[in-house]
Design an enzyme around this catalytic site. Structure first.
Site, PDB file in Angstrom:
ATOM      1  N   LYS A 145      45.565 -25.486  18.843  1.00 22.89           N
ATOM      2  CA  LYS A 145      45.853 -24.643  17.689  1.00 22.89           C
ATOM      3  C   LYS A 145      44.539 -24.348  16.985  1.00 22.89           C
ATOM      4  O   LYS A 145      43.840 -25.255  16.542  1.00 22.89           O
ATOM      5  CB  LYS A 145      46.816 -25.353  16.744  1.00 22.89           C
ATOM      6  CG  LYS A 145      47.124 -24.525  15.502  1.00 22.89           C
ATOM      7  CD  LYS A 145      48.208 -25.162  14.663  1.00 22.89           C
ATOM      8  CE  LYS A 145      48.475 -24.330  13.418  1.00 22.89           C
ATOM      9  NZ  LYS A 145      49.511 -24.929  12.574  1.00 22.89           N
TER      10      LYS A 145
ATOM     11  N   ARG B 216      51.165 -17.686   5.295  1.00 17.53           N
ATOM     12  CA  ARG B 216      50.916 -18.422   4.048  1.00 17.53           C
ATOM     13  C   ARG B 216      51.816 -17.885   2.943  1.00 17.53           C
ATOM     14  O   ARG B 216      52.271 -18.634   2.091  1.00 17.53           O
ATOM     15  CB  ARG B 216      49.430 -18.341   3.681  1.00 17.53           C
ATOM     16  CG  ARG B 216      48.495 -18.795   4.822  1.00 17.53           C
ATOM     17  CD  ARG B 216      48.035 -20.228   4.693  1.00 17.53           C
ATOM     18  NE  ARG B 216      47.557 -20.749   5.976  1.00 17.53           N
ATOM     19  CZ  ARG B 216      46.269 -20.792   6.356  1.00 17.53           C
ATOM     20  NH1 ARG B 216      45.330 -20.347   5.548  1.00 17.53           N
ATOM     21  NH2 ARG B 216      45.934 -21.302   7.535  1.00 17.53           N
TER      22      ARG B 216
ATOM     23  N   ARG C 160      41.470 -24.651   7.111  1.00 22.22           N
ATOM     24  CA  ARG C 160      41.869 -25.842   7.878  1.00 22.22           C
ATOM     25  C   ARG C 160      40.850 -26.155   8.982  1.00 22.22           C
ATOM     26  O   ARG C 160      41.186 -26.711  10.013  1.00 22.22           O
ATOM     27  CB  ARG C 160      43.242 -25.612   8.521  1.00 22.22           C
ATOM     28  CG  ARG C 160      44.335 -25.191   7.557  1.00 22.22           C
ATOM     29  CD  ARG C 160      45.692 -25.323   8.229  1.00 22.22           C
ATOM     30  NE  ARG C 160      46.769 -24.633   7.539  1.00 22.22           N
ATOM     31  CZ  ARG C 160      47.324 -25.025   6.390  1.00 22.22           C
ATOM     32  NH1 ARG C 160      46.892 -26.108   5.784  1.00 22.22           N
ATOM     33  NH2 ARG C 160      48.311 -24.329   5.862  1.00 22.22           N
TER      34      ARG C 160
ATOM     35  N   LYS D 270      48.080 -21.540  20.346  1.00 17.34           N
ATOM     36  CA  LYS D 270      48.362 -20.763  19.142  1.00 17.34           C
ATOM     37  C   LYS D 270      47.070 -20.416  18.432  1.00 17.34           C
ATOM     38  O   LYS D 270      46.241 -21.307  18.267  1.00 17.34           O
ATOM     39  CB  LYS D 270      49.252 -21.606  18.231  1.00 17.34           C
ATOM     40  CG  LYS D 270      49.605 -20.960  16.922  1.00 17.34           C
ATOM     41  CD  LYS D 270      50.384 -21.943  16.092  1.00 17.34           C
ATOM     42  CE  LYS D 270      50.726 -21.264  14.775  1.00 17.34           C
ATOM     43  NZ  LYS D 270      51.445 -22.142  13.890  1.00 17.34           N
TER      44      LYS D 270
ATOM     45  N   SER E  60      52.165 -14.827  12.714  1.00 22.85           N
ATOM     46  CA  SER E  60      52.465 -13.858  11.659  1.00 22.85           C
ATOM     47  C   SER E  60      51.518 -12.660  11.658  1.00 22.85           C
ATOM     48  O   SER E  60      51.965 -11.515  11.549  1.00 22.85           O
ATOM     49  CB  SER E  60      52.424 -14.568  10.302  1.00 22.85           C
ATOM     50  OG  SER E  60      51.165 -15.186  10.086  1.00 22.85           O
TER      51      SER E  60
END
Ligand code: PBG
Length: 324
Positions: free
Chosen positions: A198, A208, A219, A250, A276
């Protein structure tokens, strides 16, 4: 002067193209990510993801039943707590009355084993600082203290009826810790779809908003650096050794090379998450009349399958399943 070899022969009619297509896309390959929110009395459309909703328990149930009727392979549930219920430890994630656990119980009681019910196993929706784990006094994400929280969260989700858990926090050792915790609680049958590779991605932006994230900053101390390729297969190897039942890459579209690497080495099923930002980019371009929406959706999903995904998580799962 004229060619003897003519690949165009096999492209001449839709029937010939269908006969020789190397990649298939079927409803069972698609998993629908869904959001269930606390404290709302009607579904709320996510501004940056037109057509995607934060659900009430009732609208969640209805949308999940539609997805199952369309033949999707499963659903992946995310919880959106009320802002006042967030705290530093993400207590709502482990509370049996937390919104995600309530959503899981509702899906399980409505659908039973008719589909695969998956849960996001990560604290970020539930923490007031928005990080995927708990913090040290200095404000760093504390890997090992977070593992304890993930174990409790995993057991609560398994108790609530999830078939598969999706640890997505990118803490070292999370798959092993969750496996041990599930086994100790008697949940030997509950598996993990590990978010193994990820990446820290700008394309998570709309998500978000979808989960009302409180995150400031990024992150990058736990999600992977987009410059790295070999690291992804290393992460997958670790998760396999820790007991992952399936692995995930991802995001999907900017990481198709990674997906192919993982598909080539993984002995277990491989998933990819069309996130998204991928959804929103195609949606926005189509709304402007700049691309053919449905064709772009199918092309994007086909490319993710072609790169090696057995399973594709996509916000278009129900709609696309209806076309196939
Ligand atoms: C973390 C999580 C995220 C997504 C799925 N699980 C957000 C993040 O890592 O910041 C992103 C999904 C999407 O963008 O569609 N719980």
């Amino acid at each position: 002067m004229f060619p003897v070899d003519r690949p165009r022969r096999l492209r001449r009619t839709p029937a010939i193209r269908r006969l020789v297509a190397e990649t298939s896309l079927q409803p069972r390959h698609l998993v629908l990510p869904m959001f269930v929110a606390d404290g709302i009395d009607a579904p709320r459309e996510i501004t940056s993801m037109p057509g995607v909703y934060q659900h009430t328990l009732d609208s969640l149930s209805k949308a999940a039943e539609e997805a199952v009727a369309a033949g999707v392979g499963g659903v992946m549930l995310f919880g959106v707590p009320r802002p006042e219920d967030k705290d530093a430890d993400g207590s709502g994630a482990t509370d049996p009355q937390g919104i995600l656990n309530r959503g899981l119980r509702r899906l399980k009681s409505d659908l039973g084993d008719a589909t695969v019910i998956m849960a996001d196993t990560c604290l970020d929706e539930f923490t007031d600082h928005g990080h995927c784990g708990v913090l040290t006094e200095g404000g760093a994400v504390d890997n090992d203290a977070t593992l304890t929280r993930y174990v409790d969260m995993a057991v609560a989700q398994a108790d609530s009826g999830a078939h598969l858990l999706g640890p997505s926090g990118m803490m070292d050792g999370q798959v092993a810790a969750i496996r041990a915790g599930l086994d100790a609680a008697g949940h030997h049958d509950v598996g993990q779809l590990a978010y193994s590779a990820k990446y820290a991605s700008a394309f998570y932006g709309p998500f978000r908003e979808a989960v009302g994230s409180s995150l400031q900053g990024d992150r990058r101390t736990y999600q992977q650096d987009s410059a790295n390729r070999r690291e992804a297969t290393y992460e997958v190897e670790l998760d396999l050794a820790e007991g992952a039942d399936m692995v995930m890459v991802k995001p999907a579209m900017s990481y198709l090379d990674i997906l192919r690497d993982v598909a080539n080495m993984s002995p277990v099923p491989v998933a990819a998450y069309q996130i998204s930002g991928e959804y929103s980019m195609i949606t926005a371009a189509a709304q402007n009349g700049w691309i053919d929406r449905d064709a772009a959706i199918l092309e994007s999903l086909t490319s993710i399958r072609r790169a090696g995904a057995d399973i594709v998580l996509t916000y278009w799962a129900t709609e696309a399943a209806g076309w196939l």
